[in-house]
Design an enzyme around this catalytic site. Structure first.
Site, short mmCIF file in Angstrom:
data_model
loop_
_atom_site.label_atom_id
_atom_site.label_comp_id
_atom_site.label_asym_id
_atom_site.label_seq_id
_atom_site.Cartn_x
_atom_site.Cartn_y
_atom_site.Cartn_z
N GLU A 38 0.85 -1.20 0.00
CA GLU A 38 0.00 0.00 0.00
C GLU A 38 0.89 1.25 0.00
OE1 GLU A 38 -2.32 0.14 3.61
OE2 GLU A 38 -3.56 1.81 2.91
N ASN A 93 -6.34 6.84 -1.63
CA ASN A 93 -5.36 5.81 -1.33
C ASN A 93 -5.67 4.69 -2.34
OD1 ASN A 93 -4.00 3.61 -0.31
ND2 ASN A 93 -4.44 4.08 1.84
N LYS A 109 -9.18 2.82 -2.45
CA LYS A 109 -9.53 2.20 -1.17
C LYS A 109 -10.86 2.75 -0.63
CE LYS A 109 -7.36 1.31 3.36
NZ LYS A 109 -6.12 1.55 4.12
N GLU A 116 -6.20 8.10 8.03
CA GLU A 116 -6.34 8.20 6.56
C GLU A 116 -7.57 9.05 6.21
OE1 GLU A 116 -6.43 4.33 4.64
OE2 GLU A 116 -4.91 3.61 6.00
N CYS A 142 -5.55 -2.97 2.06
CA CYS A 142 -5.43 -3.10 3.52
C CYS A 142 -6.77 -3.21 4.25
CB CYS A 142 -4.55 -1.98 4.08
SG CYS A 142 -3.80 -2.51 5.66
N ASN A 167 -0.50 -1.83 4.40
CA ASN A 167 0.39 -1.28 5.43
C ASN A 167 -0.32 -1.66 6.72
OD1 ASN A 167 2.33 1.62 5.84
ND2 ASN A 167 1.18 0.76 7.52
N VAL A 169 -1.79 -2.38 10.27
CA VAL A 169 -1.68 -1.77 11.60
C VAL A 169 -2.23 -2.77 12.63
CG1 VAL A 169 -2.40 0.12 13.08
CG2 VAL A 169 -1.80 0.58 10.67
C1 ACM Z 1 -4.58 0.19 6.90
O1 ACM Z 1 -5.64 0.09 6.30
N1 ACM Z 1 -3.47 0.56 6.29
C2 ACM Z 1 -4.48 -0.13 8.32
#
Ligand code: ACM
Length: 199
Positions: A38, A93, A109, A116, A142, A167, A169
């Site tokens: 990502e 994103n 996304k 974000e 993600c 990425n 979390v």
């Molecule tokens: C995420 O969606 N990068 C945690």
């Protein structure tokens, strides 16, 4: 189809270094399809919308995607990469599917995670399956993993392999992706970044 993924530690805001890393790593892999993390071109930890606006790129004329598309052509493989997208005054994103014939597909996304939401707009393009070498590929990014409807929608649209730049979390993402893939009878390729971004 032979598939792979590449995980690396993107340097925040440095497209040139990140593209060099991706080019080098992609060139060391023999595969039909390779998934990258990502926001692989920019790094993840944005601190303001202005900062993101300066380094995000338009999908159709993205210099970073041009470089990666040339790599896809050279290596005769498809690449899926995360990137920061700007479209007018909106930021997404996003991920791109880049194929060796020069074709380019976009996913934005839908389920943004945490901060974000301060910088990006939620995706406005429906989940879709794209055919490459007789295989149907879907893209999600993600935190889309958290919502069963994401992969379910892709599977119902015929996707056989889910390309999933991340990425991560939350720690449950990798296990959840295994279960989501079993539930939906699909394969998935999750490419995480590694390292830390302290900003
Ligand atoms: C995420 O969606 N990068 C945690």
């Amino acid at each position: 189809m032979r598939v792979g993924f590449i995980q690396f530690n993107p340097v925040f805001g440095d497209h040139a270094v990140n593209l060099e890393t991706m080019k080098r790593l992609v060139s060391s892999v023999e595969a039909d399809l390779i998934v990258l993390p990502e926001l692989a071109t920019t790094g993840y930890a944005f601190t303001s919308k202005e900062e993101l606006s300066r380094i995000a790129e338009p999908f159709e004329s993205s210099p970073s995607l041009d470089v990666l598309q040339a790599v896809a052509q050279e290596r005769d493989c498809a690449l899926v990469t995360g990137f920061g997208e700007i479209d007018g005054d909106r930021l997404f994103n996003s991920s791109a599917l880049l194929t060796p014939d020069g074709d380019r597909k976009l996913y934005r996304k839908i389920h943004l995670f945490g901060a974000e939401n301060l910088f990006f707009s939620p995706g406005d393009i429906p989940f879709a399956a794209h055919t490459f070498r007789d295989v149907k590929l879907g893209m999600m990014i993600c935190f889309d993993w958290f919502f069963p409807e994401s992969m379910r929608t892709l599977a119902l649209k015929g996707a056989q392999i889910i390309c999933h730049p991340v990425n991560f979390v939350l720690p449950w993402g990798p296990k959840a992706m295994t279960v989501r893939s079993l539930e939906n009878h699909v394969f998935s390729i999750t490419a995480n970044r590694y390292g830390t971004e302290a900003r």
